[in-house]
Design a protein around this motif. Structure first.
Motif, PDB file in Angstrom:
ATOM      1  N   ASP A  44      68.200  40.630  38.786  1.00  0.00           N
ATOM      2  CA  ASP A  44      68.896  40.876  40.051  1.00  0.00           C
ATOM      3  C   ASP A  44      70.312  40.374  39.833  1.00  0.00           C
ATOM      4  O   ASP A  44      70.507  39.189  39.544  1.00  0.00           O
ATOM      5  N   VAL A  45      71.298  41.251  39.956  1.00  0.00           N
ATOM      6  CA  VAL A  45      72.672  40.917  39.570  1.00  0.00           C
ATOM      7  C   VAL A  45      73.594  40.973  40.786  1.00  0.00           C
ATOM      8  O   VAL A  45      73.559  41.928  41.547  1.00  0.00           O
ATOM      9  N   LEU A  46      74.420  39.945  40.920  1.00  0.00           N
ATOM     10  CA  LEU A  46      75.410  39.873  41.994  1.00  0.00           C
ATOM     11  C   LEU A  46      76.709  39.317  41.439  1.00  0.00           C
ATOM     12  O   LEU A  46      76.725  38.694  40.372  1.00  0.00           O
ATOM     13  N   SER A  47      77.780  39.527  42.176  1.00  0.00           N
ATOM     14  CA  SER A  47      79.055  38.902  41.831  1.00  0.00           C
ATOM     15  C   SER A  47      79.658  38.327  43.103  1.00  0.00           C
ATOM     16  O   SER A  47      79.352  38.774  44.208  1.00  0.00           O
ATOM     17  N   ALA A  48      80.514  37.319  42.910  1.00  0.00           N
ATOM     18  CA  ALA A  48      81.136  36.650  44.053  1.00  0.00           C
ATOM     19  C   ALA A  48      82.470  36.066  43.621  1.00  0.00           C
ATOM     20  O   ALA A  48      82.759  35.968  42.429  1.00  0.00           O
ATOM     21  N   GLY A  49      83.265  35.687  44.609  1.00  0.00           N
ATOM     22  CA  GLY A  49      84.560  35.079  44.321  1.00  0.00           C
ATOM     23  C   GLY A  49      84.822  33.875  45.203  1.00  0.00           C
ATOM     24  O   GLY A  49      84.316  33.795  46.315  1.00  0.00           O
ATOM     25  N   LEU A  50      85.594  32.940  44.671  1.00  0.00           N
ATOM     26  CA  LEU A  50      85.959  31.760  45.448  1.00  0.00           C
ATOM     27  C   LEU A  50      86.902  32.118  46.588  1.00  0.00           C
ATOM     28  O   LEU A  50      86.871  31.515  47.654  1.00  0.00           O
ATOM     29  N   GLU A  51      87.772  33.103  46.343  1.00  0.00           N
ATOM     30  CA  GLU A  51      88.675  33.633  47.361  1.00  0.00           C
ATOM     31  C   GLU A  51      88.570  35.153  47.294  1.00  0.00           C
ATOM     32  O   GLU A  51      89.470  35.819  46.794  1.00  0.00           O
ATOM     33  N   PRO A  52      87.452  35.725  47.786  1.00  0.00           N
ATOM     34  CA  PRO A  52      87.187  37.156  47.603  1.00  0.00           C
ATOM     35  C   PRO A  52      88.271  38.057  48.187  1.00  0.00           C
ATOM     36  O   PRO A  52      88.840  37.771  49.230  1.00  0.00           O
ATOM     37  N   GLY A  53      88.525  39.122  47.465  1.00  0.00           N
ATOM     38  CA  GLY A  53      89.460  40.150  47.913  1.00  0.00           C
ATOM     39  C   GLY A  53      88.815  41.517  47.716  1.00  0.00           C
ATOM     40  O   GLY A  53      87.628  41.618  47.427  1.00  0.00           O
ATOM     41  N   LEU A  54      89.609  42.549  47.853  1.00  0.00           N
ATOM     42  CA  LEU A  54      89.117  43.906  47.630  1.00  0.00           C
ATOM     43  C   LEU A  54      89.067  44.192  46.133  1.00  0.00           C
ATOM     44  O   LEU A  54      89.925  43.728  45.378  1.00  0.00           O
ATOM     45  N   PRO A  75      64.744  37.286  37.282  1.00  0.00           N
ATOM     46  CA  PRO A  75      65.769  36.245  37.315  1.00  0.00           C
ATOM     47  C   PRO A  75      67.038  36.759  37.991  1.00  0.00           C
ATOM     48  O   PRO A  75      67.378  37.938  37.882  1.00  0.00           O
ATOM     49  N   ARG A  76      67.715  35.880  38.698  1.00  0.00           N
ATOM     50  CA  ARG A  76      68.961  36.240  39.370  1.00  0.00           C
ATOM     51  C   ARG A  76      70.146  35.791  38.535  1.00  0.00           C
ATOM     52  O   ARG A  76      70.159  34.690  38.010  1.00  0.00           O
ATOM     53  N   VAL A  77      71.152  36.663  38.465  1.00  0.00           N
ATOM     54  CA  VAL A  77      72.383  36.360  37.738  1.00  0.00           C
ATOM     55  C   VAL A  77      73.542  36.530  38.715  1.00  0.00           C
ATOM     56  O   VAL A  77      73.652  37.560  39.385  1.00  0.00           O
ATOM     57  N   LEU A  78      74.389  35.519  38.790  1.00  0.00           N
ATOM     58  CA  LEU A  78      75.554  35.566  39.660  1.00  0.00           C
ATOM     59  C   LEU A  78      76.802  35.357  38.818  1.00  0.00           C
ATOM     60  O   LEU A  78      76.939  34.329  38.160  1.00  0.00           O
ATOM     61  N   PHE A  79      77.683  36.354  38.819  1.00  0.00           N
ATOM     62  CA  PHE A  79      78.976  36.245  38.148  1.00  0.00           C
ATOM     63  C   PHE A  79      79.999  35.802  39.186  1.00  0.00           C
ATOM     64  O   PHE A  79      80.118  36.425  40.238  1.00  0.00           O
ATOM     65  N   ILE A  80      80.727  34.731  38.877  1.00  0.00           N
ATOM     66  CA  ILE A  80      81.708  34.195  39.819  1.00  0.00           C
ATOM     67  C   ILE A  80      83.078  34.160  39.158  1.00  0.00           C
ATOM     68  O   ILE A  80      83.216  33.741  38.009  1.00  0.00           O
ATOM     69  N   CYS A  81      84.088  34.620  39.892  1.00  0.00           N
ATOM     70  CA  CYS A  81      85.477  34.456  39.453  1.00  0.00           C
ATOM     71  C   CYS A  81      86.302  34.125  40.694  1.00  0.00           C
ATOM     72  O   CYS A  81      85.771  34.021  41.790  1.00  0.00           O
ATOM     73  N   THR A  82      87.573  33.988  40.530  1.00  0.00           N
ATOM     74  CA  THR A  82      88.412  33.573  41.642  1.00  0.00           C
ATOM     75  C   THR A  82      88.404  34.584  42.785  1.00  0.00           C
ATOM     76  O   THR A  82      88.101  34.250  43.919  1.00  0.00           O
ATOM     77  N   GLY A  83      88.731  35.843  42.477  1.00  0.00           N
ATOM     78  CA  GLY A  83      88.899  36.807  43.551  1.00  0.00           C
ATOM     79  C   GLY A  83      87.781  37.815  43.709  1.00  0.00           C
ATOM     80  O   GLY A  83      87.718  38.523  44.698  1.00  0.00           O
ATOM     81  N   ASN A  84      86.884  37.911  42.737  1.00  0.00           N
ATOM     82  CA  ASN A  84      85.816  38.908  42.759  1.00  0.00           C
ATOM     83  C   ASN A  84      86.406  40.312  42.919  1.00  0.00           C
ATOM     84  O   ASN A  84      85.899  41.142  43.657  1.00  0.00           O
ATOM     85  N   THR A  85      87.508  40.561  42.217  1.00  0.00           N
ATOM     86  CA  THR A  85      88.165  41.862  42.324  1.00  0.00           C
ATOM     87  C   THR A  85      88.136  42.649  41.025  1.00  0.00           C
ATOM     88  O   THR A  85      88.410  43.844  41.034  1.00  0.00           O
TER      89      THR A  85
END
Length: 68
Positions: free
Chosen positions: A39-49, A10-20
């Protein structure tokens, strides 16, 4: 017609605003505790460092950060 083959894990995606910070920490923790099952990933709506303190905290508890 092609048939869709589901992922082996199963895939899991953690999302937050900046992915920082939060989503990066969540990704690292789930990978550590159950990465063999997800399978784990993270992402952001407005990704930064990734925030340096996030890296520091994860490394202090022995979790890898180079892939984040």
């Amino acid at each position: 017609m092609t048939q869709h083959t589901p992922p082996s894990k199963p895939r899991v995606l953690f999302i937050c605003t900046g992915n920082t910070a939060r989503s990066q920490m969540a990704q690292a923790l789930l990978e550590h505790h159950a990465g063999d099952r997800f399978d784990v990933l993270s992402a952001g709506l407005e990704p930064g460092l990734i925030h340096p303190l996030t890296v520091r905290v994860l490394e202090e508890v022995g979790l890898p950060t180079t892939h984040l």
